[in-house]
Motif scaffolding. Structure first.
Motif, PDB file in Angstrom:
ATOM      1  N   THR A 222      19.167 133.617  11.819  1.00 61.40           N
ATOM      2  CA  THR A 222      17.927 133.348  12.241  1.00 61.40           C
ATOM      3  C   THR A 222      17.441 134.474  13.158  1.00 61.40           C
ATOM      4  OG1 THR A 222      18.464 130.916  12.408  1.00 61.40           O
ATOM      5  CG2 THR A 222      16.687 131.563  14.085  1.00 61.40           C
ATOM      6  N   GLU A 223      18.378 135.017  13.777  1.00 62.16           N
ATOM      7  CA  GLU A 223      18.134 136.284  14.729  1.00 62.16           C
ATOM      8  C   GLU A 223      17.528 137.157  13.737  1.00 62.16           C
ATOM      9  OE1 GLU A 223      20.230 139.071  17.870  1.00 62.16           O
ATOM     10  OE2 GLU A 223      21.471 137.607  16.964  1.00 62.16           O
ATOM     11  N   LYS A 224      18.153 137.454  12.653  1.00 62.09           N
ATOM     12  CA  LYS A 224      17.761 138.451  11.773  1.00 62.09           C
ATOM     13  C   LYS A 224      16.243 138.137  11.103  1.00 62.09           C
ATOM     14  CE  LYS A 224      18.734 140.745   7.130  1.00 62.09           C
ATOM     15  NZ  LYS A 224      19.887 140.712   6.322  1.00 62.09           N
ATOM     16  N   ARG A 225      16.180 137.388  10.908  1.00 61.99           N
ATOM     17  CA  ARG A 225      14.523 136.674  10.572  1.00 61.99           C
ATOM     18  C   ARG A 225      13.680 136.929  11.924  1.00 61.99           C
ATOM     19  NH1 ARG A 225      14.918 131.061   7.272  1.00 61.99           N
ATOM     20  NH2 ARG A 225      12.517 131.754   6.864  1.00 61.99           N
ATOM     21  N   LEU A 226      14.170 136.683  12.786  1.00 64.29           N
ATOM     22  CA  LEU A 226      13.328 136.662  14.082  1.00 64.29           C
ATOM     23  C   LEU A 226      13.023 138.375  14.302  1.00 64.29           C
ATOM     24  CD1 LEU A 226      14.766 134.234  16.526  1.00 64.29           C
ATOM     25  CD2 LEU A 226      12.462 134.192  15.482  1.00 64.29           C
TER      26      LEU A 226
ATOM     27  N   ILE B 151       7.992 131.562  23.189  1.00 65.39           N
ATOM     28  CA  ILE B 151       8.227 130.553  22.454  1.00 65.39           C
ATOM     29  C   ILE B 151       9.764 130.280  22.397  1.00 65.39           C
ATOM     30  CG2 ILE B 151       8.230 129.503  20.081  1.00 65.39           C
ATOM     31  CD1 ILE B 151       5.780 131.214  19.700  1.00 65.39           C
ATOM     32  N   SER B 152      10.269 129.171  22.692  1.00 64.66           N
ATOM     33  CA  SER B 152      11.767 129.053  22.742  1.00 64.66           C
ATOM     34  C   SER B 152      12.223 128.398  21.486  1.00 64.66           C
ATOM     35  CB  SER B 152      11.955 127.890  23.936  1.00 64.66           C
ATOM     36  OG  SER B 152      11.669 128.418  25.144  1.00 64.66           O
ATOM     37  N   VAL B 153      13.165 128.839  20.845  1.00 60.88           N
ATOM     38  CA  VAL B 153      13.512 128.483  19.434  1.00 60.88           C
ATOM     39  C   VAL B 153      14.874 127.855  19.874  1.00 60.88           C
ATOM     40  CG1 VAL B 153      14.162 128.994  17.026  1.00 60.88           C
ATOM     41  CG2 VAL B 153      12.016 130.181  18.311  1.00 60.88           C
ATOM     42  N   PHE B 154      15.168 126.465  19.503  1.00 60.20           N
ATOM     43  CA  PHE B 154      16.700 125.816  19.853  1.00 60.20           C
ATOM     44  C   PHE B 154      17.206 125.811  18.310  1.00 60.20           C
ATOM     45  CE2 PHE B 154      14.014 124.935  23.546  1.00 60.20           C
ATOM     46  CZ  PHE B 154      14.901 125.226  24.619  1.00 60.20           C
ATOM     47  N   MET B 155      18.517 126.059  18.382  1.00 65.05           N
ATOM     48  CA  MET B 155      19.111 125.915  17.348  1.00 65.05           C
ATOM     49  C   MET B 155      19.911 124.498  17.319  1.00 65.05           C
ATOM     50  SD  MET B 155      18.715 128.734  15.499  1.00 65.05           S
ATOM     51  CE  MET B 155      19.824 128.602  14.120  1.00 65.05           C
ATOM     52  N   ASP B 156      20.370 124.172  16.108  1.00 67.58           N
ATOM     53  CA  ASP B 156      21.280 122.924  16.154  1.00 67.58           C
ATOM     54  C   ASP B 156      22.309 123.037  16.886  1.00 67.58           C
ATOM     55  OD1 ASP B 156      19.504 121.310  14.543  1.00 67.58           O
ATOM     56  OD2 ASP B 156      20.441 122.005  12.468  1.00 67.58           O
ATOM     57  N   VAL B 157      22.995 121.926  17.540  1.00 72.20           N
ATOM     58  CA  VAL B 157      23.851 122.324  18.391  1.00 72.20           C
ATOM     59  C   VAL B 157      25.492 122.794  17.662  1.00 72.20           C
ATOM     60  CG1 VAL B 157      25.688 120.993  19.955  1.00 72.20           C
ATOM     61  CG2 VAL B 157      23.320 120.653  20.014  1.00 72.20           C
TER      62      VAL B 157
ATOM     63  N   ARG C 201      27.971 130.442  13.400  1.00 71.96           N
ATOM     64  CA  ARG C 201      27.729 131.691  14.009  1.00 71.96           C
ATOM     65  C   ARG C 201      26.995 132.633  12.835  1.00 71.96           C
ATOM     66  NH1 ARG C 201      30.192 133.988  18.413  1.00 71.96           N
ATOM     67  NH2 ARG C 201      31.912 132.478  19.227  1.00 71.96           N
ATOM     68  N   GLU C 202      27.214 132.275  11.588  1.00 70.83           N
ATOM     69  CA  GLU C 202      26.358 133.024  10.545  1.00 70.83           C
ATOM     70  C   GLU C 202      24.847 132.194  10.551  1.00 70.83           C
ATOM     71  OE1 GLU C 202      29.180 131.278  10.298  1.00 70.83           O
ATOM     72  OE2 GLU C 202      30.607 132.899   9.698  1.00 70.83           O
ATOM     73  N   ALA C 203      24.792 131.036  10.752  1.00 76.02           N
ATOM     74  CA  ALA C 203      23.279 130.533  10.684  1.00 76.02           C
ATOM     75  C   ALA C 203      22.324 131.248  11.945  1.00 76.02           C
ATOM     76  CB  ALA C 203      23.291 128.947  10.648  1.00 76.02           C
ATOM     77  N   VAL C 204      23.111 131.283  13.045  1.00 77.40           N
ATOM     78  CA  VAL C 204      22.462 131.856  14.317  1.00 77.40           C
ATOM     79  C   VAL C 204      22.219 133.386  13.967  1.00 77.40           C
ATOM     80  CG1 VAL C 204      22.646 132.638  16.633  1.00 77.40           C
ATOM     81  CG2 VAL C 204      23.668 130.153  16.045  1.00 77.40           C
ATOM     82  N   ALA C 205      23.362 133.949  13.363  1.00 73.91           N
ATOM     83  CA  ALA C 205      22.900 135.425  13.124  1.00 73.91           C
ATOM     84  C   ALA C 205      21.670 135.533  11.907  1.00 73.91           C
ATOM     85  CB  ALA C 205      24.190 136.142  12.402  1.00 73.91           C
TER      86      ALA C 205
END
Length: 299
Positions: free
Chosen positions: A79-83, A63-69, A73-77
């Motif tokens: 999301t990674e923590k939740r994954l 499953i490919s999860v694409f973030m907003d462009v 970095r905090e939002a990406v981090a």
């Protein structure tokens, strides 16, 4: 207890002697049973290999999860923590810079990428769930799509559902085939035991006159049917393993042409033992039916 064991040991030895008394007929019967079990067994192993091939195919279990462009970095981090909290899934992070480099290495894309004013690719995560059930994958996709700063979640669920439906159809066809050939195995054993009972009719009559019970008379024939079925199951396992070894080379060459590395899985020891056990049970059933019917005729 010792008497019971000695009776079964004597019946087992008698069954072995009967198997060796007519080696040519025994060999023909074993080959017939082995061939009857080979097709269902080969179908089972083929479906299992197909399932492994589908699971290892690119994108089937991802499953490919694409973030907003513009995701920080905090939002990406976050999301990674939740994954990472999804203990049943393996997570791979692909940064936007790494994705751009991969795109540059693609044939004919280097000049196009170089002409771009900025990197248009988002950060992404590749999720490989442990549960590959199509419904479970769809539930996970919807859950991930609802997370904040997630722009798009890609899952080829239609392909997965079609593949799963094909496997279910294959299992149903395999069960029907196994039932058909199982009935054939019982018929072969039934006829073999019936001929033996007819050949030993005089001995059976004398044994009954001196007080032998039906269980005592039936026991060697039951062991004979079970042994014949078990040996036929081992022959079937050998035929399946030989066929898979012959196919392994062409299958490996075909996989290499598509840039993959795949080898057919041979039957494992538990599967060989299960095949011999199934053959023994079916042989025992055929012998039980044949001897029971024959003893009723004596009555």
């Amino acid at each position: 207890m010792n008497r019971w064991l000695s009776q079964h040991r004597a019946a087992f030895g008698l069954a072995l002697r009967r198997l060796g008394a007519t080696p040519f007929n025994t060999l023909l019967s074993l080959l017939a049973i082995g061939i009857a079990l080979t097709l269902p067994a080969f179908g089972y192993v083929a479906l299992d290999n197909l399932r492994n091939l589908g699971g290892s195919a690119s994108g089937v279990q991802q499953i490919s999860v694409f973030m907003d462009v513009g995701a920080s970095r905090e939002a990406v981090a976050d999301t990674e923590k939740r994954l990472r909290a999804l203990s049943t899934a393996r997570i791979t992070f692909v940064s936007r810079d790494e994705a751009l480099k991969r795109l540059q290495t693609s044939e004919g894309m280097a000049e196009i990428v170089a002409s771009l004013p900025r990197n248009p690719l988002p950060d992404a995560f590749i999720v490989e769930p442990a549960n590959l059930d199509p419904d479970a994958l769809e539930v996970l996709r919807k859950e991930l799509a609802g997370w904040p700063r997630v722009a798009h979640v890609q899952l080829d669920s239609a392909w997965v559902k079609r593949f799963d439906a094909f496997l279910r159809l294959g299992k149903l066809a395999l069960l029907m085939l196994a039932g058909l050939f199982g009935a054939g195995l019982i018929a072969v054993t039934f006829n073999t035991i019936r001929l033996q009972v007819m050949a030993q009719a005089a001995e059976i009559e004398v044994a009954r006159m001196i007080g032998a019970t039906d269980g005592f008379i039936r026991r060697p024939f039951l062991y004979f049917g079970a042994l014949q079925g078990a040996l036929g199951g081992l022959i079937a396992a050998g035929l399946v393993a030989g066929a898979l070894r012959l196919l392994n080379g062409p299958v490996g060459e075909l996989a290499a042409l598509y840039g993959g590395d795949f080898a057919l899985r041979l039957p494992a020891v538990p599967e060989i033992a299960a095949l011999a056990g199934i053959g023994a049970v079916l042989g025992w059933v055929g012998a039980q039916l044949s001897v029971g019917l024959s003893l009723r005729r004596f009555d």
